[in-house]
Design a protein around this motif. Structure first.
Motif, mmCIF file in Angstrom:
data_model
loop_
_atom_site.group_PDB
_atom_site.id
_atom_site.type_symbol
_atom_site.label_atom_id
_atom_site.label_comp_id
_atom_site.label_asym_id
_atom_site.label_seq_id
_atom_site.Cartn_x
_atom_site.Cartn_y
_atom_site.Cartn_z
ATOM 1 N N ALA A 114 -4.358 -32.160 42.137
ATOM 2 C CA ALA A 114 -4.158 -31.574 43.834
ATOM 3 C C ALA A 114 -5.103 -29.729 43.255
ATOM 4 N N PHE A 115 -6.670 -30.039 43.821
ATOM 5 C CA PHE A 115 -7.210 -29.140 43.456
ATOM 6 C C PHE A 115 -7.899 -28.631 44.307
ATOM 7 N N ASP A 116 -8.309 -27.060 44.123
ATOM 8 C CA ASP A 116 -9.229 -26.024 44.389
ATOM 9 C C ASP A 116 -10.084 -26.238 44.471
ATOM 10 N N TYR A 131 -10.808 -28.903 37.811
ATOM 11 C CA TYR A 131 -12.052 -29.999 38.569
ATOM 12 C C TYR A 131 -13.043 -30.357 37.684
ATOM 13 N N SER A 132 -13.944 -29.684 37.289
ATOM 14 C CA SER A 132 -15.118 -29.780 37.445
ATOM 15 C C SER A 132 -14.483 -30.495 35.959
ATOM 16 N N ILE A 185 -14.658 -36.086 32.568
ATOM 17 C CA ILE A 185 -14.449 -37.040 31.751
ATOM 18 C C ILE A 185 -14.689 -38.067 32.350
ATOM 19 N N LEU A 186 -14.403 -38.187 34.391
ATOM 20 C CA LEU A 186 -14.524 -39.819 34.798
ATOM 21 C C LEU A 186 -15.183 -39.876 34.589
ATOM 22 N N THR A 244 -14.625 -36.066 48.748
ATOM 23 C CA THR A 244 -14.212 -37.244 48.157
ATOM 24 C C THR A 244 -15.034 -37.876 46.898
ATOM 25 N N SER A 245 -15.964 -36.738 45.907
ATOM 26 C CA SER A 245 -16.444 -37.590 44.585
ATOM 27 C C SER A 245 -15.347 -37.713 43.453
ATOM 28 N N LEU A 246 -14.353 -37.264 43.626
ATOM 29 C CA LEU A 246 -13.579 -36.687 42.340
ATOM 30 C C LEU A 246 -12.638 -38.091 42.632
#
Length: 398
Positions: free
Chosen positions: A271-273, A279-280, A285-286, A331-333
């Motif tokens: 889980a990220f802020d 997050y970046s 990577i993905l 939602t993008s991640l």
């Protein structure tokens, strides 16, 4: 025994220099140098320290330690063999190194002690007589090691199946906590999706990154860890990384390219802020950066959040365009995981059926009606209708 000849051979080690700084071998080289140059007191200190280091490493002989160290070496020759390459100069260097190590391992302790007796005065003879000995022998050969490198791989990634990624270093986990498929509770359809993706990875096919999300206690993490117990998964490796360690993953991924093993990079409880640096990093990577991610590496993550990113009320405010952009960003991640598997809490019937199954396994003798009554009371106080809650409840009755 020609100690100078043996020392000269050991000082010519080239292909296996990664072994020279290890405590056992550094003491052995010190002992050989003292024996060759006539340093009795130094030789005595090296001998006793060598015995200690061998036992500290769990070995009764120098040969058995060398066999293991050579087998799991990270040096250039094992890596070359693992990749199926050929290099005549490196091969000759490795052959000479192993010959030198064989000479060292073959020396009986009586020969070492006899040499020390020549170098020390009579005051030390009683000490020398009482010193412990290690086993002599050469349980390795150039041909056998080369065959093992080519067939089974080399280094830590061949030796161990599970690792933690900490402070830019792979830490082996010799005895990972991996439940078998039979120990997993429920969610057969969800698990089958994850298993099929993993089997495709093992087969060398293009696969999706996987996000397992849903309620806590449903077995998301256990599902990932259990993959190491799948039949035919001998070449699968699981590397767990905390969210705080993600900035080092691109460098790790680069080192995994070209390995025969297949790797799952496992990020648990993700889980990220939204402004988090991790997050970046994970997003890059993905989706892929300048360097293509190797085909033998996949990302598996678990989360209690569908979209992975915490969103504040302030981010939901603003005009319609800003709000829509904020929603797309959060939602993008998650959308970059090609396979997203939902683990919902159990309904009442499935929960009670699981309680009955676990109660039978643990030989709990309560009548069914009373078992159900207590199970419902338990889940109201202990986190809902999940496999974890059911198991904890039954264990409370044993």
């Amino acid at each position: 025994m020609n100690f100078k000849h043996m020392l000269a051979a050991l000082q010519g080690i080239t292909a296996y220099q990664d072994l020279l700084e290890q405590p056992v071998l550094s003491r052995a080289l010190r002992l050989a140098a003292c024996a060759a140059h006539g340093d009795g007191l130094g030789g005595l200190a090296a001998y006793t320290s060598l015995f200690y280091q061998l036992r500290q490493a769990g070995h009764e002989g120098l040969g058995s330690w060398l066999a293991q160290a050579l087998r799991w070496s990270e040096g250039p020759y094992p890596r070359l063999c693992q990749a199926g390459g050929r290099d005549p100069a490196l091969e000759q260097a490795a052959r000479m190194d192993i010959s030198a190590f064989a000479l060292l391992a073959s020396v009986d302790c009586d020969k070492w002690l006899a040499r020390l007796a020549q170098l020390l005065d009579n005051d030390y003879q009683g000490v020398l007589t009482g010193l412990p000995r290690w086993h002599a022998g050469v349980p390795f050969s150039f041909e056998a090691l080369t065959q093992a490198y080519r067939q089974e791989g080399a280094g830590l990634l061949a030796r161990y199946r599970a690792f933690c990624w900490q402070s830019g270093e792979l830490i082996p986990v010799p005895h990972p906590d991996c439940p078998s498929q039979d120990e997993l509770l429920g969610y057969h359809r969800q698990r089958e999706l994850v298993v099929r993706n993993t089997q495709a990875l093992l087969a060398g096919k293009a696969v999706n990154d996987v996000l397992l999300y849903g309620e806590s206690g449903t077995g998301k993490s256990a599902t990932v860890k259990s993959l190491l117990t799948l039949p035919g998964s001998e070449q699968l490796r699981l590397i767990q990384a905390d969210k705080q360690e993600l900035d080092g993953l691109p460098a790790l991924i680069h080192t995994l390219e070209g390995r025969r093993q297949k790797f799952i990079l496992f990020i648990d409880d993700l889980a990220f802020d939204q402004d988090s640096m991790a997050y970046s990093v994970l997003k890059t990577i993905l989706e892929g950066g300048v360097a293509r991610r190797p085909d033998n590496v996949a990302i598996y993550a678990t989360s209690n959040r569908r979209h992975l990113v915490r969103q504040s009320l302030a981010q939901r405010a603003g005009d319609e365009v800003d709000r829509a952009e904020a929603i797309r960003e959060t939602t993008s991640l998650a959308d970059r995981f090609g396979l997203r598997v939902l683990f919902q809490g159990l309904d009442k019937g499935a929960y009670l059926a699981l309680v009955e199954e676990l109660a039978a396994r643990h030989q709990v003798g309560l009548p069914t009606e009373e078992l159900h009554r207590q199970a419902i009371a338990w889940e109201r106080l202990h986190g809902g209708q999940t496999p974890r809650s059911a198991l904890q409840f039954v264990r409370s009755l044993v």
